[in-house]
Design a protein around this motif. Sequence first.
Motif, PDB file in Angstrom:
ATOM      1  N   ILE A  93      12.190 -59.325 -54.253  1.00 27.71           N
ATOM      2  CA  ILE A  93      12.206 -57.943 -53.391  1.00 27.71           C
ATOM      3  C   ILE A  93      13.855 -57.784 -52.866  1.00 27.71           C
ATOM      4  CG2 ILE A  93      11.479 -56.643 -51.579  1.00 27.71           C
ATOM      5  CD1 ILE A  93       8.823 -58.230 -52.070  1.00 27.71           C
ATOM      6  N   ARG A  94      14.072 -58.677 -52.763  1.00 31.38           N
ATOM      7  CA  ARG A  94      15.671 -58.578 -51.914  1.00 31.38           C
ATOM      8  C   ARG A  94      16.596 -58.281 -53.216  1.00 31.38           C
ATOM      9  NH1 ARG A  94      14.995 -63.390 -47.840  1.00 31.38           N
ATOM     10  NH2 ARG A  94      14.074 -62.354 -45.934  1.00 31.38           N
ATOM     11  N   ARG A  95      16.211 -59.003 -54.234  1.00 31.49           N
ATOM     12  CA  ARG A  95      17.309 -58.651 -55.395  1.00 31.49           C
ATOM     13  C   ARG A  95      17.537 -57.389 -55.753  1.00 31.49           C
ATOM     14  NH1 ARG A  95      15.964 -58.493 -60.854  1.00 31.49           N
ATOM     15  NH2 ARG A  95      14.382 -59.373 -60.389  1.00 31.49           N
ATOM     16  N   VAL A  96      15.990 -56.662 -55.910  1.00 24.52           N
ATOM     17  CA  VAL A  96      16.248 -55.134 -56.255  1.00 24.52           C
ATOM     18  C   VAL A  96      16.489 -54.229 -55.127  1.00 24.52           C
ATOM     19  CG1 VAL A  96      14.679 -53.600 -56.953  1.00 24.52           C
ATOM     20  CG2 VAL A  96      14.254 -55.737 -57.959  1.00 24.52           C
ATOM     21  N   ALA A  97      15.991 -54.575 -54.032  1.00 25.94           N
ATOM     22  CA  ALA A  97      15.798 -53.443 -52.724  1.00 25.94           C
ATOM     23  C   ALA A  97      17.114 -53.826 -51.766  1.00 25.94           C
ATOM     24  CB  ALA A  97      14.669 -53.643 -52.080  1.00 25.94           C
ATOM     25  N   GLY A  98      17.691 -54.917 -51.750  1.00 27.22           N
ATOM     26  CA  GLY A  98      18.820 -55.339 -51.063  1.00 27.22           C
ATOM     27  C   GLY A  98      18.096 -56.165 -49.802  1.00 27.22           C
TER      28      GLY A  98
END
Length: 100
Positions: A93-98
């Motif tokens: 999730i962090r990889r895509v959304a920050g």
Amino acid sequence: MGLTRRLRVTQRAMGRAMLGLSLRDQIRNEEIRRRTRVTDTAQRVVKLKWQWAGNITLERENVRRWGLKVLEWRPRTGKRSVGRPPTRWTDDIRRVAGSR
């Protein structure tokens, strides 16, 4: 990524088996998906993961819910495993959304 690729390959093989086709028939995957009317499983998994993440973010006012605890949980087994650590849901999730 390896798991996603294996999932897609398996789905394509099952679609070919349902239609009675072999790889020698050289029919495109889009055509097989159109004939079987089956959606791409990997895309469905990603969509459900994002729906779950959105549901968890709406629970911010109730911190005692288990969803946030599951996202932030780090098991302590004593020894670290050898090699690269496994990817967690929050990493994807962090990889895509920050980070925010």
